[in-house]
Design a protein around this motif. Structure first.
Motif, PDB file in Angstrom:
ATOM      1  N   THR A  98       0.812  -1.221   0.000  1.00  0.00           N
ATOM      2  CA  THR A  98       0.000   0.000   0.000  1.00  0.00           C
ATOM      3  C   THR A  98       0.842   1.266   0.000  1.00  0.00           C
ATOM      4  O   THR A  98       0.336   2.340  -0.308  1.00  0.00           O
ATOM      5  CB  THR A  98      -0.922   0.041   1.234  1.00  0.00           C
ATOM      6  N   GLY A  99       2.111   1.142   0.348  1.00  0.00           N
ATOM      7  CA  GLY A  99       2.966   2.327   0.397  1.00  0.00           C
ATOM      8  C   GLY A  99       3.510   2.765  -0.950  1.00  0.00           C
ATOM      9  O   GLY A  99       4.366   3.630  -1.004  1.00  0.00           O
TER      10      GLY A  99
ATOM     11  N   LEU B  68       1.872   4.087  -3.578  1.00  0.00           N
ATOM     12  CA  LEU B  68       1.010   4.952  -4.394  1.00  0.00           C
ATOM     13  C   LEU B  68       1.735   6.135  -5.026  1.00  0.00           C
ATOM     14  O   LEU B  68       1.492   6.476  -6.187  1.00  0.00           O
ATOM     15  CB  LEU B  68      -0.164   5.471  -3.553  1.00  0.00           C
ATOM     16  N   LEU B  69       2.629   6.766  -4.256  1.00  0.00           N
ATOM     17  CA  LEU B  69       3.292   7.954  -4.799  1.00  0.00           C
ATOM     18  C   LEU B  69       3.950   7.654  -6.139  1.00  0.00           C
ATOM     19  O   LEU B  69       3.790   8.390  -7.102  1.00  0.00           O
ATOM     20  CB  LEU B  69       4.320   8.497  -3.806  1.00  0.00           C
TER      21      LEU B  69
ATOM     22  N   TRP C  78       1.432   6.923  -8.985  1.00  0.00           N
ATOM     23  CA  TRP C  78       0.889   8.166  -9.555  1.00  0.00           C
ATOM     24  C   TRP C  78       1.949   8.849 -10.426  1.00  0.00           C
ATOM     25  O   TRP C  78       1.665   9.348 -11.505  1.00  0.00           O
ATOM     26  CB  TRP C  78       0.465   9.119  -8.432  1.00  0.00           C
TER      27      TRP C  78
ATOM     28  N   GLU D  58     -18.079  10.030 -11.035  1.00  0.00           N
ATOM     29  CA  GLU D  58     -16.955  10.747 -10.420  1.00  0.00           C
ATOM     30  C   GLU D  58     -15.704  10.657 -11.287  1.00  0.00           C
ATOM     31  O   GLU D  58     -14.969  11.638 -11.437  1.00  0.00           O
ATOM     32  CB  GLU D  58     -16.653  10.178  -9.020  1.00  0.00           C
TER      33      GLU D  58
ATOM     34  N   PRO E 212      -7.943   4.746  -8.266  1.00  0.00           N
ATOM     35  CA  PRO E 212      -8.080   3.495  -7.508  1.00  0.00           C
ATOM     36  C   PRO E 212      -8.462   2.317  -8.411  1.00  0.00           C
ATOM     37  O   PRO E 212      -7.926   1.217  -8.246  1.00  0.00           O
ATOM     38  CB  PRO E 212      -9.214   3.789  -6.518  1.00  0.00           C
TER      39      PRO E 212
ATOM     40  N   TRP F 101      -6.276  -2.244  -9.099  1.00  0.00           N
ATOM     41  CA  TRP F 101      -6.744  -3.588  -8.744  1.00  0.00           C
ATOM     42  C   TRP F 101      -6.920  -4.422  -9.987  1.00  0.00           C
ATOM     43  O   TRP F 101      -7.135  -3.916 -11.072  1.00  0.00           O
ATOM     44  CB  TRP F 101      -8.064  -3.483  -7.979  1.00  0.00           C
TER      45      TRP F 101
ATOM     46  N   LEU G 129     -11.094  11.057  -5.756  1.00  0.00           N
ATOM     47  CA  LEU G 129     -11.376   9.634  -6.033  1.00  0.00           C
ATOM     48  C   LEU G 129     -10.954   8.739  -4.868  1.00  0.00           C
ATOM     49  O   LEU G 129     -11.671   7.827  -4.476  1.00  0.00           O
ATOM     50  CB  LEU G 129     -10.676   9.184  -7.315  1.00  0.00           C
ATOM     51  N   TYR G 130      -9.765   8.994  -4.324  1.00  0.00           N
ATOM     52  CA  TYR G 130      -9.294   8.157  -3.211  1.00  0.00           C
ATOM     53  C   TYR G 130      -9.970   8.540  -1.896  1.00  0.00           C
ATOM     54  O   TYR G 130     -10.011   7.751  -0.960  1.00  0.00           O
ATOM     55  CB  TYR G 130      -7.767   8.235  -3.069  1.00  0.00           C
TER      56      TYR G 130
ATOM     57  N   LYS H 211     -12.973   8.804  -1.331  1.00  0.00           N
ATOM     58  CA  LYS H 211     -14.142   7.949  -1.119  1.00  0.00           C
ATOM     59  C   LYS H 211     -13.768   6.476  -1.073  1.00  0.00           C
ATOM     60  O   LYS H 211     -14.616   5.619  -0.876  1.00  0.00           O
ATOM     61  CB  LYS H 211     -15.133   8.162  -2.256  1.00  0.00           C
ATOM     62  N   ASP H 212     -12.489   6.190  -1.309  1.00  0.00           N
ATOM     63  CA  ASP H 212     -12.074   4.791  -1.427  1.00  0.00           C
ATOM     64  C   ASP H 212     -12.099   4.112  -0.066  1.00  0.00           C
ATOM     65  O   ASP H 212     -11.476   4.570   0.888  1.00  0.00           O
ATOM     66  CB  ASP H 212     -10.663   4.737  -2.009  1.00  0.00           C
TER      67      ASP H 212
ATOM     68  N   SER I  20     -11.211   0.970   0.367  1.00  0.00           N
ATOM     69  CA  SER I  20     -10.275  -0.152   0.422  1.00  0.00           C
ATOM     70  C   SER I  20      -9.056   0.238   1.245  1.00  0.00           C
ATOM     71  O   SER I  20      -8.944   1.350   1.748  1.00  0.00           O
ATOM     72  CB  SER I  20      -9.820  -0.525  -0.995  1.00  0.00           C
ATOM     73  N   ILE I  21      -8.157  -0.682   1.336  1.00  0.00           N
ATOM     74  CA  ILE I  21      -6.905  -0.501   2.063  1.00  0.00           C
ATOM     75  C   ILE I  21      -6.088   0.653   1.480  1.00  0.00           C
ATOM     76  O   ILE I  21      -5.223   1.231   2.137  1.00  0.00           O
ATOM     77  CB  ILE I  21      -6.146  -1.854   1.986  1.00  0.00           C
ATOM     78  N   LEU I  22      -6.388   1.020   0.214  1.00  0.00           N
ATOM     79  CA  LEU I  22      -5.629   2.093  -0.430  1.00  0.00           C
ATOM     80  C   LEU I  22      -6.088   3.484   0.011  1.00  0.00           C
ATOM     81  O   LEU I  22      -5.338   4.455  -0.117  1.00  0.00           O
ATOM     82  CB  LEU I  22      -5.745   1.997  -1.954  1.00  0.00           C
TER      83      LEU I  22
ATOM     84  N   ALA J  14      -3.975   5.119   2.746  1.00  0.00           N
ATOM     85  CA  ALA J  14      -2.613   5.282   2.223  1.00  0.00           C
ATOM     86  C   ALA J  14      -2.562   6.462   1.258  1.00  0.00           C
ATOM     87  O   ALA J  14      -1.617   7.255   1.263  1.00  0.00           O
ATOM     88  CB  ALA J  14      -2.164   4.002   1.525  1.00  0.00           C
ATOM     89  N   ALA J  15      -3.609   6.596   0.444  1.00  0.00           N
ATOM     90  CA  ALA J  15      -3.642   7.682  -0.536  1.00  0.00           C
ATOM     91  C   ALA J  15      -3.755   9.030   0.160  1.00  0.00           C
ATOM     92  O   ALA J  15      -3.091   9.995  -0.214  1.00  0.00           O
ATOM     93  CB  ALA J  15      -4.810   7.480  -1.492  1.00  0.00           C
TER      94      ALA J  15
ATOM     95  N   THR K  32      -0.480   9.983   1.593  1.00  0.00           N
ATOM     96  CA  THR K  32       0.474  10.354   0.542  1.00  0.00           C
ATOM     97  C   THR K  32       0.229  11.785   0.076  1.00  0.00           C
ATOM     98  O   THR K  32       1.166  12.569  -0.096  1.00  0.00           O
ATOM     99  CB  THR K  32       0.347   9.381  -0.647  1.00  0.00           C
TER     100      THR K  32
END
Lengths: 494, 368
Positions: A419-420, A422-423, A426, A470, A489, A493, B177-178, B180-181, B183-185, B188-189, B192
């Motif tokens: 999970t770490g 993401l940066l 992106w 959205e 997101p 997945w 977007l994140y 409202k997420d 999930s596990i993300l 984290a988002a 970040t």
């Protein structure tokens, strides 16, 4: 003598370079692209239309490194119903040798070092070998039509993890990848374990080469024996005891591999005077004394046929293809297929794909690991990549560079450790869509949108479903559909 | 499950508990950095290179001291912030730079680096983009296998930044977007995005060092300055690796390594002053692949040896000397006349890693 050797090597390199030059100078651009595996025709792009991820997109997500824009329509066209279409697709993928794959094969052929005979691998600089192997792995994952095969090669690379940074694995992992992992990726599990047990790289990585008993004071090295039971076959809760580890180590004593200081470096040998030839008991099975090098076959037969091995492998496969926490039913069904087929990998995979949980369970619930994220982005955008090393920098930042996991258990295959990242996901999404990863990596956003019939089509082809309100609003406000979609997101997945 | 955003994108949270590993590449001469005190033999075998007895900076009543070029960190020692370890090293006896560095960075004849394994197996939430940085141009072996590690020369590396345009709009939409997420993300988002904001501020403000610290303009000092800014910014930095190269002093040792020692000492002293109270949570480890031959050679240099010196600054260290320098006599020296390794470098690292949250993972970090 030494001088002559290096002259010979450099002469050979020169000849190879010259051959390459001739090819480039006499061919049209198209021919070069084709030879490099960069070109290629593409079928029509007809994106998914469901509000949720449909069955075809789901199966493509799970059994490949992500769909290319035209792949969805191609698979859908294989049969009248979604169910028959994915059955036809899986049949095709489960017989990879029947799938023409010239482009990817040609593209990989240019990485000459990984095709060299074992002993010759030592002629290359370690960093160069790793670079060639990494690039080949990225090219195959991105471009091969034998996607399930590549996914399984990836799976086994984790299962029989070897980190190239340990000792002579630097030179030998490329041979392990070729002769152990890829040769047996869809074959029989017992063959795979046997090839791995006698793989020069594995003998270095888990210290099998140090496992010897030449006199009563010497005790065998247990490292490989332990991981064979704990990680490769029975699993940590598989019902073996410390005594079994020691007995397996005794059985395997005497096998070693020549180091680079000697003739025939990398050669695997058995020395009966370094083998503990007494009788042993492994997991309740007697192994009579005097078995010599055949002890290895006895041990591998015992561990490969053990019920715990079927269950352990079944669970790992279910985690890869179904969910981070697969149901007991799925594991049982898969383990049964593994046992009854005596470790036939194709049969076992068919069982995974036939479970209710795979077909009708939650979709888009497996987090793409960084390698899968990057490759799926390249596939989904039909990126033209001529320098794979520019991708490796991202993989290192996200802790997922191929063949660089430090401990024998291989990269984790569940979401939480990742999970770490993401940066850098992106960062990559933005750089890729703006053509800023490097000059050697190119994406044509306008063409993608045009072929997909608009931004909504592009979204659906990347997400496996039509975009939400959205997501569409975000695309509109940023004016950068590709960057936002790849970073969103939904794209993380599979 | 709603988890509140914390603005930390790293597993060790807001603790600012960072470990800085400085590698002196080339084999730094322990007997010049940490010379013996009151040792006649030293002056016999090092007629030109020995540090004059009167110049040595004393470390209490220890039988070794510090080179006068290290006066900056001697002050730190006096205030209880530095530990000096003489005769330390690994069990490598090849005396090859490559093998010895590899072994020391891997933490033994194993795969991956010990700092990488620490980050992967330590307690707490998984590390993230800002957990580990290597200041320089290449990823060092010590960080190999880390779950996240970034090579950087400047702070600009850490942004969604782009050569051809701003990313603010994208950042806003990703936030939506994140946001409202579920999930596990999701959490984290959100973390970040907050850390990115913090970094943006850091970049635009160009804060001067604190407490009157003054860094030199060499790359080593600059690296430490960047590290201090990141630690202060609470972005979750846990591990920093940086090198100070050029210690392979076979020839004309003194003019070669004197300026290096000054740079090392001044850089560390500025870092120490800059971080002030935060040094309670930050540990700096200075290590080298091996020490050098006891006797000097005919070209006023020294050759590859065994036991060298190690320095530990900050953390919960008290000013002291760990162990002692052995006698420099035949029978005690090893191989062709080298300082024996009295302390294994891993025995110094282990308690430090424990302080930094290694938890039960020591067997993974340093497999036996």
């Amino acid at each position: 003598m030494k001088q002559r050797e290096s002259d010979e090597v450099s002469r050979r390199h020169f000849m190879r370079a010259a051959a390459g030059f001739t090819l480039f100078s006499t061919s049209s651009c198209e021919r070069v692209e084709d030879w490099l595996g960069l070109g290629g025709k593409e079928g029509p792009v007809v994106p998914p239309t469901g509000e949720g991820i449909d069955l075809i997109s789901h199966v493509l997500n799970r059994t490949t490194f992500g769909p290319t824009p035209s792949e969805y329509a191609r698979v859908k066209g294989l049969a009248d119903t979604e169910e028959s279409a994915i059955a036809a697709f899986l049949d095709e993928q489960l017989e990879p040798d029947e799938l023409e794959d010239n482009r990817a094969q040609r593209a990989v052929r240019r990485f000459e070092a990984i095709h060299a005979p074992l002993g010759e691998m030592y002629e290359y600089k370690e960093a160069f070998l790793l670079e060639q192997l990494t690039r080949a792995t990225l090219v195959r994952a991105t471009r091969s039509k034998r996607q399930l095969f590549e996914v399984m090669a990836h799976f086994w690379s984790d299962h029989f993890n070897i980190d190239v940074s340990k000792k002579e694995c630097r030179w030998l992992k490329a041979a392990d990848d070729r002769e152990v992992i890829r040769k047996n990726a869809l074959g029989n599990f017992s063959d795979l374990v046997r090839a791995s047990a006698l793989s020069p790289a594995m003998l270095w990585y888990l210290d099998g080469r140090e496992n010897r008993k030449r006199n009563s004071s010497e005790t065998p090295n247990e490292n490989y024996a332990r991981e064979l039971l704990e990680l490769h076959t029975l699993g940590v809760d598989g019902g073996y005891a410390q005594k079994d580890v020691m007995e397996v180590a005794r059985c395997l004593s005497g096998w070693t591999v020549r180091d680079k200081g000697r003739f025939h470096k990398g050669r695997v040998e058995f020395f009966s005077d370094a083998h503990d030839d007494g009788s042993k008991t492994v997991l309740g099975h007697e192994i009579a004394s005097g078995g010599g090098e055949k002890d290895l076959d006895d041990v591998l037969e015992i561990v490969c046929e053990h019920a715990s091995t079927a269950r352990y492998l079944a669970k790992k496969l279910c985690i890869r293809f179904i969910a981070d926490e697969p149901s007991n039913e799925s594991i049982e069904a898969t383990a049964k297929a593994f046992s009854s087929s005596r470790g036939d990998i194709l049969t076992t995979l068919r069982a995974v794909f036939a479970t209710d949980e795979f077909l009708t369970g939650a979709r888009g619930q497996k987090l793409k690991r960084p390698f899968e994220f990057i490759v799926s982005a390249l596939r989904g955008t039909r990126a033209k990549v001529s320098s794979e090393m520019d991708l490796v920098d991202y993989l290192i930042r996200m802790g997922h560079a191929p063949f660089q996991y430090p401990t024998p258990d291989g990269y984790p295959d569940v979401a939480s450790p990742w999970t770490g990242t993401l940066l850098w996901r992106w960062h990559f999404a933005i750089a890729l869509s703006r053509n800023e990863v490097s000059e050697e990596i190119e994406v044509d956003q306008d063409e993608l949108i045009e072929k997909a019939g608009g931004e909504e089509g592009l979204s659906a082809s990347l997400l496996g479903r039509i975009p939400s309100k959205e997501e569409l609003a975000g695309i509109e406000r940023t004016g950068e559909p590709l960057a936002l979609l790849l970073a969103s997101p939904g794209f993380q997945w599979r | 499950m709603a988890v509140k955003g914390t603005g930390i994108i790293s597993g060790n949270g807001d603790e600012q508990r960072a470990l800085v590993v400085v590698f002196l590449r080339g084999g730094a001469d322990g007997l010049t950095m940490v010379p013996p005190v009151g040792n006649g033999e030293y002056y016999k075998v090092r007629p030109t290179l020995a540090v004059p007895e009167g110049d040595i900076l004393k470390l209490g009543d220890a039988n070794c001291g510090l080179n006068p070029a290290l006066s900056g960190i001697h002050e730190i020692y006096k205030n209880g912030g530095l530990t000096v370890v003489p005769a330390v090293g690994s069990n490598d006896d090849t005396r090859s730079h490559f093998y010895a560095q590899d072994l020391m960075e891997h933490g033994g004849p194993v795969a991956g680096g010990w700092l990488g394994r620490f980050l992967r197996f330590r307690d707490g939430a998984p590390p993230t983009a800002l957990s580990a940085i290597a200041l320089g141009k290449a990823m060092p072996e010590v960080l190999r296998g880390a779950p996240a590690a970034t090579v950087m020369e400047s702070m600009d590396t850490f942004s969604l930044g782009s050569k051809f345009g701003p990313t603010a709009k994208l950042q806003t939409e990703l936030g939506a977007l994140y946001g409202k997420d579920e999930s596990i993300l999701g959490p984290a988002a959100r973390d970040t995005l907050q850390a990115l904001d913090r970094l943006e501020k850091l970049r635009s403000e160009d804060l001067p060092p604190m407490n009157g610290a003054e860094y030199g303009d060499d790359s080593f000092s600059n690296g430490l300055r960047q590290a201090a800014r990141l630690i202060r910014a609470r972005v979750g930095l846990e591990a920093v690796s940086l090198d100070l190269d050029g210690w392979d002093s076979h020839f004309a040792q003194e003019p070669l390594i004197m300026p290096l020692m000054t740079r090392l000492s001044d850089g560390l002293a500025a870092f120490h002053r800059d971080l002030g109270e935060l040094m309670q949570k930050v540990t700096v480890v200075v290590m080298t692949e091996f020490g050098r031959r006891v006797a000097e050679n005919s070209s006023f240099g020294t050759d590859h040896g065994r036991g060298g010196a190690m320095l530990v600054m900050g953390g919960a260290e008290r000013g002291n000397v760990f162990g002692e320098l052995p006698e420099l006599e035949t029978g005690i020296l090893v191989g062709p006349g080298d300082v024996p390794v009295e302390t294994d470098y891993r025995d110094i690292l282990k308690p430090i890693l424990t302080q930094h949250g290694a938890g039960d993972s020591m067997a993974e970090i340093f497999p036996t």
